[in-house]
Design an enzyme around this catalytic site. Structure first.
Site, mmCIF file in Angstrom:
data_model
loop_
_atom_site.group_PDB
_atom_site.id
_atom_site.type_symbol
_atom_site.label_atom_id
_atom_site.label_comp_id
_atom_site.label_asym_id
_atom_site.label_seq_id
_atom_site.Cartn_x
_atom_site.Cartn_y
_atom_site.Cartn_z
ATOM 1 N N ASP A 48 0.905 -1.080 -0.008
ATOM 2 C CA ASP A 48 -0.016 0.060 0.176
ATOM 3 C C ASP A 48 0.820 1.327 -0.201
ATOM 4 O O ASP A 48 2.075 1.235 0.135
ATOM 5 C CB ASP A 48 -0.869 0.005 1.300
ATOM 6 N N TYR A 106 6.095 -10.472 6.308
ATOM 7 C CA TYR A 106 6.178 -8.990 6.529
ATOM 8 C C TYR A 106 6.724 -8.837 7.924
ATOM 9 O O TYR A 106 6.513 -9.539 8.864
ATOM 10 C CB TYR A 106 4.890 -8.206 6.530
#
Length: 237
Positions: A48, A106
């Protein structure tokens, strides 16, 4: 190619219409300039706006015979300093950065003090957190679950189920770090899970997974702290 980038000034990974700058768009523009052909790259994950990467992977096809090392050097000479191609190798024709990936990892970096330096690369929360409690909440995420309640709408029209193989909090110097690995992730899923494990009980998280209903008041964590850390493959060649 393995790519490292500071996502602060980009509107995310994925190419977009209009004048907005994206990581994919920047790399494709430079590849076209070097190779003198239209090139479309595919990333293993779509980060994002404001999210960073230490180990994003991407693949593309080209008719050029330019040696990979030379192409890597040329790319880094022309790309903005916030994007670096860390490695570039030839792979088999059936390799696909997204579909060949077995796992994505992540990391979320959380600082608990104000900082003029680290604000670009970490979230901020001055509250005190117990590591055992955080990991007890994170353990609820392990296994295959429907993560619809922890994603933005429109994340995936096919399925919102993901298999999480790792979810843990640990301390690294002055940071609290959340590390999570899964076969796939939904849009903003990691940022919602960071906030959920910081602010809500394991029971509330479990109920949201089963009911597929968002936890009232849950907001995604600041994108500045999130890094796409590593992509796992059985073989890259």
């Amino acid at each position: 190619m393995i790519i490292e980038y500071d996502g602060t000034d980009f509107a995310g990974w994925q190419r977009q219409d209009g004048a907005v700058s994206t990581v994919q768009g920047e790399i494709e523009a430079v590849l076209r300039r070097i190779l003198q052909e239209a090139v479309s790259i595919t990333g293993a994950g779509r980060t994002d706006k404001g999210v960073h990467a230490m180990g994003q992977a991407a693949s593309f096809m080209t008719g050029s015979s330019m040696e990979a090392g030379r192409l890597c050097h040329s790319l880094n000479s022309l790309l903005p300093s916030s994007i670096r191609i860390m490695s570039l190798i030839d792979v088999d024709g059936d390799f696909h950065a997204r579909y060949s990936a077995l796992s994505r990892q992540y990391r979320y970096m959380l600082r608990q003090r104000e900082s003029a330096i680290f604000r670009r690369f970490s979230g901020y929360d001055r509250a005190s957190h117990d590591l055992d409690q955080l990991n007890s909440r994170a353990s609820v995420l392990l296994g295959r679950h429907d993560f619809k309640a922890f994603s933005k709408s429109g994340s995936d029209t096919r399925t919102t189920c993901c298999t999480v193989s790792e979810a843990q909090w640990f301390r690294e110097k002055e940071f609290l770090v959340f590390q999570i690995s899964a076969n796939r992730f939904l849009r903003s899923m990691v940022r919602y899970l960071v906030s959920a494990t910081l602010r809500f009980s394991g029971e509330e998280i479990s109920y949201a997974l089963v009911s597929r209903q968002p936890i009232k008041g849950l907001l995604p964590a600041d994108p500045a702290g999130l890094f796409l850390w590593e992509i796992g493959y059985a073989s890259a060649g």
